[in-house]
Design a protein around this motif. Structure first.
Motif, PDB file in Angstrom:
ATOM      1  N   ASP A  93      -0.772 115.214  83.991  1.00 54.46           N
ATOM      2  CA  ASP A  93      -2.011 114.466  83.767  1.00 54.46           C
ATOM      3  C   ASP A  93      -2.149 114.069  82.301  1.00 54.46           C
ATOM      4  O   ASP A  93      -2.515 112.928  81.970  1.00 54.46           O
ATOM      5  CB  ASP A  93      -3.219 115.301  84.179  1.00 54.46           C
ATOM      6  N   CYS A  94      -1.882 115.019  81.423  1.00 62.42           N
ATOM      7  CA  CYS A  94      -2.061 114.765  79.986  1.00 62.42           C
ATOM      8  C   CYS A  94      -1.030 113.780  79.457  1.00 62.42           C
ATOM      9  O   CYS A  94      -1.334 112.953  78.594  1.00 62.42           O
ATOM     10  CB  CYS A  94      -2.011 116.087  79.222  1.00 62.42           C
ATOM     11  N   TRP A  95       0.184 113.849  79.980  1.00 64.61           N
ATOM     12  CA  TRP A  95       1.202 112.873  79.580  1.00 64.61           C
ATOM     13  C   TRP A  95       0.804 111.477  80.050  1.00 64.61           C
ATOM     14  O   TRP A  95       0.939 110.498  79.312  1.00 64.61           O
ATOM     15  CB  TRP A  95       2.562 113.270  80.127  1.00 64.61           C
ATOM     16  N   ALA A  96       0.294 111.375  81.274  1.00 62.77           N
ATOM     17  CA  ALA A  96      -0.158 110.084  81.793  1.00 62.77           C
ATOM     18  C   ALA A  96      -1.306 109.536  80.950  1.00 62.77           C
ATOM     19  O   ALA A  96      -1.370 108.326  80.675  1.00 62.77           O
ATOM     20  CB  ALA A  96      -0.587 110.225  83.254  1.00 62.77           C
ATOM     21  N   ALA A  97      -2.221 110.415  80.517  1.00 67.73           N
ATOM     22  CA  ALA A  97      -3.333 109.985  79.668  1.00 67.73           C
ATOM     23  C   ALA A  97      -2.835 109.493  78.322  1.00 67.73           C
ATOM     24  O   ALA A  97      -3.309 108.476  77.791  1.00 67.73           O
ATOM     25  CB  ALA A  97      -4.325 111.133  79.485  1.00 67.73           C
ATOM     26  N   LEU A  98      -1.866 110.204  77.740  1.00 65.87           N
ATOM     27  CA  LEU A  98      -1.300 109.798  76.452  1.00 65.87           C
ATOM     28  C   LEU A  98      -0.589 108.453  76.579  1.00 65.87           C
ATOM     29  O   LEU A  98      -0.709 107.589  75.697  1.00 65.87           O
ATOM     30  CB  LEU A  98      -0.338 110.879  75.960  1.00 65.87           C
ATOM     31  N   GLN A  99       0.112 108.258  77.687  1.00 66.73           N
ATOM     32  CA  GLN A  99       0.760 106.965  77.928  1.00 66.73           C
ATOM     33  C   GLN A  99      -0.273 105.850  78.053  1.00 66.73           C
ATOM     34  O   GLN A  99      -0.075 104.744  77.532  1.00 66.73           O
ATOM     35  CB  GLN A  99       1.597 107.033  79.205  1.00 66.73           C
ATOM     36  N   TRP A 100      -1.374 106.136  78.743  1.00 67.78           N
ATOM     37  CA  TRP A 100      -2.418 105.125  78.909  1.00 67.78           C
ATOM     38  C   TRP A 100      -3.003 104.727  77.561  1.00 67.78           C
ATOM     39  O   TRP A 100      -3.203 103.533  77.280  1.00 67.78           O
ATOM     40  CB  TRP A 100      -3.519 105.650  79.830  1.00 67.78           C
TER      41      TRP A 100
ATOM     42  N   ALA B  39      -1.570 104.903  74.616  1.00 64.56           N
ATOM     43  CA  ALA B  39      -0.567 104.129  73.885  1.00 64.56           C
ATOM     44  C   ALA B  39      -0.415 102.720  74.453  1.00 64.56           C
ATOM     45  O   ALA B  39      -0.155 101.764  73.702  1.00 64.56           O
ATOM     46  CB  ALA B  39       0.778 104.862  73.905  1.00 64.56           C
ATOM     47  N   SER B  40      -0.598 102.579  75.766  1.00 59.89           N
ATOM     48  CA  SER B  40      -0.435 101.258  76.390  1.00 59.89           C
ATOM     49  C   SER B  40      -1.462 100.258  75.877  1.00 59.89           C
ATOM     50  O   SER B  40      -1.218  99.041  75.910  1.00 59.89           O
ATOM     51  CB  SER B  40      -0.527 101.380  77.916  1.00 59.89           C
ATOM     52  N   ASN B  41      -2.597 100.751  75.390  1.00 59.50           N
ATOM     53  CA  ASN B  41      -3.611  99.848  74.823  1.00 59.50           C
ATOM     54  C   ASN B  41      -3.115  99.173  73.557  1.00 59.50           C
ATOM     55  O   ASN B  41      -3.646  98.140  73.160  1.00 59.50           O
ATOM     56  CB  ASN B  41      -4.897 100.618  74.537  1.00 59.50           C
ATOM     57  N   SER B  42      -2.108  99.752  72.924  1.00 55.34           N
ATOM     58  CA  SER B  42      -1.586  99.176  71.690  1.00 55.34           C
ATOM     59  C   SER B  42      -0.869  97.861  71.939  1.00 55.34           C
ATOM     60  O   SER B  42      -0.746  97.029  71.031  1.00 55.34           O
ATOM     61  CB  SER B  42      -0.612 100.156  71.024  1.00 55.34           C
ATOM     62  N   ILE B  43      -0.360  97.661  73.164  1.00 51.61           N
ATOM     63  CA  ILE B  43       0.402  96.451  73.465  1.00 51.61           C
ATOM     64  C   ILE B  43      -0.479  95.228  73.305  1.00 51.61           C
ATOM     65  O   ILE B  43      -0.088  94.226  72.700  1.00 51.61           O
ATOM     66  CB  ILE B  43       0.999  96.542  74.883  1.00 51.61           C
ATOM     67  N   ASN B  44      -1.703  95.296  73.819  1.00 57.33           N
ATOM     68  CA  ASN B  44      -2.655  94.198  73.626  1.00 57.33           C
ATOM     69  C   ASN B  44      -3.044  94.067  72.168  1.00 57.33           C
ATOM     70  O   ASN B  44      -3.177  92.964  71.633  1.00 57.33           O
ATOM     71  CB  ASN B  44      -3.903  94.425  74.475  1.00 57.33           C
ATOM     72  N   SER B  45      -3.220  95.222  71.514  1.00 58.38           N
ATOM     73  CA  SER B  45      -3.663  95.227  70.118  1.00 58.38           C
ATOM     74  C   SER B  45      -2.679  94.491  69.215  1.00 58.38           C
ATOM     75  O   SER B  45      -3.070  93.735  68.336  1.00 58.38           O
ATOM     76  CB  SER B  45      -3.857  96.669  69.637  1.00 58.38           C
TER      77      SER B  45
ATOM     78  N   GLY C 219       4.597 100.566  73.998  1.00 63.45           N
ATOM     79  CA  GLY C 219       4.334  99.863  72.750  1.00 63.45           C
ATOM     80  C   GLY C 219       5.041 100.456  71.549  1.00 63.45           C
ATOM     81  O   GLY C 219       4.682 100.149  70.406  1.00 63.45           O
ATOM     82  N   GLU C 220       6.016 101.337  71.794  1.00 66.09           N
ATOM     83  CA  GLU C 220       6.744 102.020  70.718  1.00 66.09           C
ATOM     84  C   GLU C 220       5.799 102.799  69.804  1.00 66.09           C
ATOM     85  O   GLU C 220       6.069 102.987  68.612  1.00 66.09           O
ATOM     86  CB  GLU C 220       7.573 101.022  69.897  1.00 66.09           C
ATOM     87  N   VAL C 221       4.688 103.268  70.375  1.00 68.79           N
ATOM     88  CA  VAL C 221       3.734 104.084  69.609  1.00 68.79           C
ATOM     89  C   VAL C 221       4.348 105.441  69.319  1.00 68.79           C
ATOM     90  O   VAL C 221       4.999 106.054  70.181  1.00 68.79           O
ATOM     91  CB  VAL C 221       2.414 104.245  70.395  1.00 68.79           C
TER      92      VAL C 221
END
Length: 332
Positions: free
Chosen positions: A130-137, A139-145, A190-192
């Motif tokens: 769950d926590c890994w999925a949350a961390l991925q989510w 980081a995924s916001n960075s792609i739009n950013s 996003g290579e975060v």
């Protein structure tokens, strides 16, 4: 008249009582409190709850500090994992809400406090997933950013994804370690990259004796948890763990565990409490990181006269205020 008293199967006092019919009572949860879009009167921090994943399911409480409208610079982002032995407490609890309001205000950071699933309904390794999925989510916001578009989550438009931190207390600090190790092997969207990680009173244990560790602690009557509890809890929340109490997720310094040189972060802060029965494990972990070939910067902070999770339970004590200030400084 028939008795309605249920028979007790096992207890982990003062935390949980399990009955023979399979039901249980969580005894130590602090009350659940709602978020507040209106700024908190004491800290000026706003909060709201979001759903990260409908499928798993995973949710989170977001925190946003009061913004200076004349200097709208990007803020560091903290992904936080609450403590509670993997089987109680919540991202929505009064204690953690109060603590994160204070930390976010002082750090001037955006925070995502993850509500992961708990044992015994959901045994480990589900919480880790769950926590890994949350961390991925996050980081995924960075792609739009990076493309100039708005993030999936509007509050993350204020975040600087080059300053991503993870942090947690107790079992949450254990999660932090395991997320950092996984980030050293698997890339985030996003290579975060994780800039820093803080572990407050980490829940580590094992069968091996630790020099200057548990044997030096005060008697069990003077501590929140005695020496039997960490072992008992792990077997309760992860009964199928390969290696049992010496699984690398709970005993990262056990011979044969993956090298701590693989930590996927650049900075590490380990904070410990003198009266905590797990203090020595935290010291051993810090020492092992320093002795590995990890190329990051590590720091150890020990607080005298305090017990496990004191900064969460007694947030207004001076020692708690000092520790929260130190954690905020780390995030800055």
């Amino acid at each position: 008249m028939a008795s309605i008293t249920k028979e007790i199967e096992m207890e982990i006092l003062p935390f949980i009582r399990i009955y023979k019919d399979g039901s249980f009572d969580r005894l130590a949860n602090s009350p659940i409190v709602p978020p507040s879009l209106d700024p908190d009167l004491e800290t000026g921090v706003s909060s709201k709850d979001i759903v990260i994943s409908q499928d798993l399911p995973i949710s989170a409480r977001l925190y946003l500090p009061k913004l200076d409208q004349t200097h709208l610079q990007k803020l560091p982002i903290l992904v936080y994992f609450h403590g509670g032995g993997f089987f109680f407490e919540s991202a929505f609890s009064h204690d953690h809400h109060r603590y994160l309001n204070s930390l976010v205000a002082q750090a001037q950071a955006v925070a995502v406090s993850v509500e992961y699933r708990l044992a015994p309904e959901h045994l480990l390794p589900i919480a880790y997933e769950d926590c890994w999925a949350a961390l991925q989510w996050v980081a995924s916001n960075s792609i739009n950013s990076t493309t100039g578009s708005d993030c999936q989550e509007p509050w993350l438009n204020h975040a600087d994804f080059k300053r991503l931190f993870i942090g947690g207390d107790s079992a949450g600090a254990n999660i932090v370690h395991n997320m950092a190790m996984r980030a050293g092997v698997e890339s985030l969207p996003g290579e975060v990259k994780i800039l820093g990680a803080f572990l407050t009173h980490p829940y580590f244990w094992g069968s091996d004796a630790i020099s200057g560790s548990e044997m030096d602690q005060p008697s069990a009557s003077h501590t929140i948890m005695n020496k039997a509890v960490p072992n008992f809890v792990w077997n309760f929340v992860y009964p199928s763990a390969p290696g049992g109490i010496d699984n690398a997720m709970i005993n990262p310094t056990f011979p044969g565990s993956p090298s701590l040189a693989g930590l996927g972060c650049s900075r590490l802060l380990v904070t410990l409490a003198e009266m905590d029965v797990m203090r020595g494990r935290g010291v051993a972990y810090y020492d092992a990181v320093r002795k590995s070939s990890w190329e990051g910067e590590a720091e150890l902070v020990q607080v005298n006269g305090e017990d496990h999770a004191f900064h969460i339970l007694h947030v207004y004590n001076q020692s708690a205020k000092d520790l929260i200030k130190r954690l905020a400084s780390f995030l800055k």
